[in-house]
Write an enzyme that holds these catalytic residues in place. Structure first.
Site, mmCIF file in Angstrom:
data_model
loop_
_atom_site.group_PDB
_atom_site.id
_atom_site.type_symbol
_atom_site.label_atom_id
_atom_site.label_comp_id
_atom_site.label_asym_id
_atom_site.label_seq_id
_atom_site.Cartn_x
_atom_site.Cartn_y
_atom_site.Cartn_z
ATOM 1 N N SER A 30 0.819 -1.214 0.000
ATOM 2 C CA SER A 30 0.000 0.000 0.000
ATOM 3 C C SER A 30 0.854 1.267 0.000
ATOM 4 O O SER A 30 1.950 1.296 0.574
ATOM 5 C CB SER A 30 -0.890 0.032 1.245
ATOM 6 N N HIS B 141 -7.449 -0.096 6.358
ATOM 7 C CA HIS B 141 -7.052 -1.486 6.575
ATOM 8 C C HIS B 141 -7.071 -1.869 8.052
ATOM 9 O O HIS B 141 -7.426 -2.992 8.396
ATOM 10 C CB HIS B 141 -5.674 -1.754 5.958
#
Lengths: 444, 444, 444, 444
Positions: free
Chosen positions: A294, A366
């Site tokens: 990410s 997340h």
């Protein structure tokens, strides 16, 4: 007396607003009123189609006028709400509650429900909300209109109605074209690029809604790898060799994109990840690690902010400025800089907050899904976006099925950030940390 | 002070209710609470599936206890509603309105939205509402629960989401079996019966919802004929010869059935008829008349009621009693009886009212859709149901596309019944009419 | 005696050939023999898959050896054919005929039928034939092998088994990619190019065979225009504005491509054109003209040949050479050159023959399908291919449904070329024509 | 001279035959000739559709005349075959071989290939062959016609083109109806019967050909059981409880039916069984035994034959006659009779032969597929068919994947019957066996 005068004022304002409205908007509003009336019940589909066509042919200024009217005139009648609310205040009976529920619901809700009868209605309502959102900052009066649209679309786009589809090279070109167009994390530059992302060692899944058959709602791109990827570019390189999916032990979620701006605030991402993790686990039981690779979108911004007051970090940011100027020379950065930046990044994840939550928006997503912060990767995304936002760093969030629910609850309760030992150690050694221990960490 | 004691009472009642609840229901409610909590956000699908499974394994008494709890405990908090309502009474600001909207929405709504995440969730929620409806008379306390389910299902089953499918002999047996099971107007006795209704001179269309792929929501059966059918049995006879659809000039809607009892109050019928009329008009442009061949379900009941006070009609009803006893001897009925009954039936359509609307429920449906009363048919449905409810009469409602909207509006405004000259004349000649003119009408 | 020795020789040659074969080819042939044997009947699919895998991993030289063996060893046994043929010569009984039929069929036929049991077998057999065709010139011995494959594939790809599918932007990317790859007339340079060819005023149709679900067999591209197109480039320009298909009165077939080289000799083109003409006629009844805009592939070559003996034409060809050198300056060509070339082209169509048929291969295809030569277009295809093969000229063949069958028969009987009056006149005025009349024709 | 006169005779016979033909047949043959001609190439689909329509409207006698013509006039020209065969006899060159191949192929083949262009052509050609087969006994002259159709259909229905589909309750009613109609082993009496055969513990698979989308070619019915079934009726009972497929360890193939009589001679059964065994093995890995529960169709007939010469067996058959008369009293049969009949049945399988192969047709099918004879089941099929053909006995053939190929080869080589020890022992103890040992076998 007061009440009557207030109602009068309310009515006269409404009349005045209507008078100032452009003729085409007035005609459209007449149509919308007809749709809401008895006629709408028997000729709904035709009226709805006409109204949406009329809406789509409005000039921008006219759209504004329409939205003003929707926000103001299709709202609950304050006097009626007041009466119902007074009645309930006097007597909290179920009858009074139901009346209250009925009168607080704006007419707009029913209006949009009936507009949905037009062919392609749902897509047009989603597009309409996108325009509302785009103008919201400038037109704070549209807030209630937006809230109603969000309420309606949340009900219609209930995750139970979404259909998961695997996207591959056999998918229709018109859908694939939309992936190219929507991809928000790592741009797809060509059909060749796209094709690489759909080969045997890649997966792409999207959610579709039955009313939008050719429009993905959200999609995720996955790379099946041996070992947890630490760098982005090899995953995106369209000339990279295609691996054997059966040999993979790791699924890297390297991109997740919400496609419909008009659905902002309806969340699909966690549900998609969850389902994909289960699906892949079944199809390829050798895959044990589900992780993301990410971006860290606000790291550099945060760095610049604290650099203003911290000379050490100021020095670092000038190193970064050089890197910006010289292109992708990240590999030649001195080890000291590398270590310091990585420690700062770990510190940023654990300590940079906004309203008690992590500053980083991707981390919020997340961690709230139950993932944990696993590893920071130096020189991992050397694209210009990667450097200018994340100093070339990326992070792996890991989804461990056994921990996800627990992690989520701890995060939900008090925003606890679950991180690996390495990341915690890096943060401790950061120059910003209290103890100020500074050790070169080799395990990076 | 008062408020605090009331809250206390509210809370203690809730605790007391919970105490008395069976253990399995308590466990299920704990699950539902978890689904509504933070955990529900990340583990929603699993929790929802578990909860629905637990619900389906409850004993009838336990289901009652669960519904009691859903109706009582997942409701808006009266104290909070009161506070929001008071605040709005003091200051009708948008903020206070939104707060009011938020607090009047029962938690149940969100609960059902999350239950929808389970596989097959929508079907199970529809089934759950059916059980609520079945118990409503006995448990008036469930009214609010029912209202919430209706609100939610109306949004989800928005007609814009329904998909029209033609049903024919190539349709899946599992769907066809459901037609046999659901048909509410003219029972389908066997697969052979069904097959006849799906041949070239018949049409069957159903609406489906994407979340219930194998369950029709509503279906309509159509016969393509030459001339407007006056009798039912030839349409149903599985040995009748199959006509040429291209030679037909008339489409007779002889049966329309709502399949999902749990969707009561969400109306699909008019929309289905409208779409089917358009579809057939395109496919078979020779078809000029779209009409029903409908039962008159409350005619005999009304007749019995007025017979109590009118000796003439009393005589008629004893004739009918003879017919009931002797089977289908309707054809042998003396002309006088035939004429009188038909006149009474016309009178019934034009003058028998309930709340200003026609007493006949089927008339209310079609007239509100914009159809007109066209013709009464003597000895038209000689099945035992046909005789016991409608004295063997049927009625053709006609849908003229050019008049439908106009008719609907006149009906919607003041329940004006649009009828053919013949029917009006019959009603005028009825013994119950003021003028009391009595003429044998040959044009029947 | 003779016969025995011949058989002996036949056998020993076969053994000798086998001895010289590479080991992997020998193993594969053993597999093929097993597939043909009893074992093949019960384990056919597995053996076929193994054999095709083994074939695909052969080196080029080994493939040659395999084909040599298939051509030589899997043939009818000459001795047996002789015996059956002798028997039939003596007694032309049905029994003797059937025996003869049986023995003249090569074992290869059955071999390929059994190879077809492998997953993807049909595609692999088509690919195999492509390799046979590519090597045929060098290996004349493979002729019989090729003839058998053609016989088999003609039966399997019977036009009655082909499925017409419209290709548009919703078609799978994997199929669209194949159009890009296969297009043989006007190259598709990009996905943007392709997309333009699939918009509302274009049509693309392909035949598919059920055993090759993702592989078009043949496809045709059509432009819907007002008036019969005279130039190619505007049809291909991806920036050209999209027309309204409902306003079109003309369908221009501007490209038709056979995709499977391994199916050479099995003809699909006429059937495809015929079906597409019928389909378009039904969908868009305003379209009255169905025409091609076709290249004239051998015109320049023919011109160069006759230039050798005709000084006039020699002068023309040097003009053309200049055009070749200067790029697309075709518009500036002097009128005289323009006229002469067009007359020569008309002459070419009517008089340049090979075996009594027109020299031009595209003309042979369309005339045999029943089309007629309608119009020559100057400066119509200014691509480099267009100029180097057709001197920039194109021709419109017109399909008039009422004439097609008649035209075809006249062509089929004596290769009569049906042409418009204009084209005939142009040809008459050509310098090569006997009368040698030379008139500037303005009507071009 | 001779040749010319023979040709003349051939021609004049043909003319004479044509003269006697009914007018409608003559017209149809003209159409078929047109289809074979040049015209057929360009107007094939239309001509083929016309011809098949004309064929379908012929009277039975006309059909006979047509088939006579197809058998006689669309055959190879004997004179031409003679010439080609003579040429090959003189010189066995590849050219002469190809010419021979060409002339021995009847024109009929090409005719049927072109008829296939009509919509639904394949199905109609299959139906046409069925009529040929039905008349073959009476019209031996049609043998060649039938052979050509078989050759063609074998090529078209190559197993590689068949598509396996699982049949269940979601399958289209029109296909399910065909199962009811075609089922040849255990009649399906009602839709309820059928439904039971499609529930969770049953499987049904069929092969389909792409050109016959709604017509199964062959289907097999499977019961998933615990332990190898010994009796038929429980498998068929529509009221039997539905078992858990995941708990099953045995798949019983209790019925396999060829649906298309017109495809007689093209075999699909072994291929279907093989694929289904693989499919089931993958889906339900607990299933270890794949077995049939098969009828023994000619056992009673054989028994009756040998009873004529053997008094002991004569006694047995009178016992059977009693059973026939008294209905299903099989369970009360004395143990002695039971043992003797079972021994005789084992003997029948191992020793009753026709052309070296087992007399029993079902045994020939399964043994040739590589199955082995596993077990005889007493009182296993007590339906009237079961008793009258198989004396109520059934047999389990077992497919052991590891042995199938080996078994098949042994059977293929010398018709070796692979049987279990128990069956062999039963046969040895049979009164017909040489050693004539008679022991009561308890292990039955």
């Amino acid at each position: 007396m007061l009440k009557a005068s207030r109602l009068l004022r309310f009515m006269s304002e409404r009349v005045e607003r209507a008078r100032r409205r452009p003729a085409r908007v007035r005609r459209l509003i007449t149509l919308l009123r007809a749709l809401l009336s008895q006629r709408g019940e028997v000729s709904g589909a035709r009226l709805a189609a006409e109204a949406l066509l009329a809406y789509e042919s409005l000039e921008p200024g006219e759209v504004d006028a329409l939205f003003d009217s929707l926000a103001a005139d299709f709202s609950p009648d304050p006097a009626e709400v007041r009466r119902a609310s007074d009645a309930y205040s006097r007597d909290a009976s179920p009858q009074n509650l139901r009346r209250l529920q009925r009168v607080v619901e704006p007419e707009r809700q029913e209006l949009f429900r009936r507009l949905n009868l037009a062919p392609g209605g749902t897509a047009k309502i989603v597009a309409l909300r996108q325009r509302v959102l785009e103008g919201l900052a400038e037109h704070p009066g549209w807030t209630a209109l937006d809230a109603d649209l969000l309420h309606l679309l949340s009900s219609w786009f209930n995750r139970g109605f979404l259909v998961l589809r695997r996207i591959d090279w056999r998918t229709s070109a018109s859908i694939l074209e939309k992936l190219i167009q929507y991809e928000a994390v790592h741009a797809i530059h060509s059909w060749r690029d796209l094709r690489r992302r759909l080969q045997a060692d890649r997966r792409c899944y999207a959610f579709f809604h039955p009313a939008l058959p050719d429009e993905p709602v959200i999609f995720v791109e996955v790379a099946l790898t041996r070992g947890m990827s630490a760098t982005v570019q090899p995953l995106l390189d369209h000339e990279s060799p295609v691996g054997d999916p059966l040999a993979a032990n790791c699924a890297i979620f390297y991109s997740i994109t919400n496609c419909q701006k008009g659905l902002r605030g309806v969340s699909f991402g966690s549900f998609l990840l969850k389902i994909v993790v289960e699906d892949l686990g079944r199809e390829l039981p050798r895959i044990k690690t589900f992780a993301t690779l990410s971006p860290i979108p606000t790291f550099r911004k945060w760095l610049a902010d604290i650099a203003k007051t911290s000379p050490d970090i100021g020095a670092l940011t000038s190193v970064l400025a050089e890197i910006d100027a010289s292109g992708t020379a990240l590999h030649k950065t001195p080890a000291k800089v590398r270590v310091e930046l990585t420690q700062l990044c770990a510190y940023y994840f654990l300590h940079a907050k906004s309203d008690n939550q992590p500053l980083d928006p991707v981390a919020r997503f997340h961690l709230n899904n139950g993932a944990s912060l696993e590893r920071l990767n130096w020189a991992s995304d050397v694209s210009s976006t990667g450097i200018s936002r994340s100093a070339g760093l990326t992070v792996n969030y890991v989804y461990r099925l056994s921990d996800v629910e627990n992690n989520h609850e701890r995060y939900a309760r008090d925003y606890r950030v679950i991180a690996s030992g390495t990341i915690k150690r890096l943060a401790r050694h950061c120059s910003l940390s209290a103890g100020n221990e500074r050790v070169v960490v080799d395990s990076l």
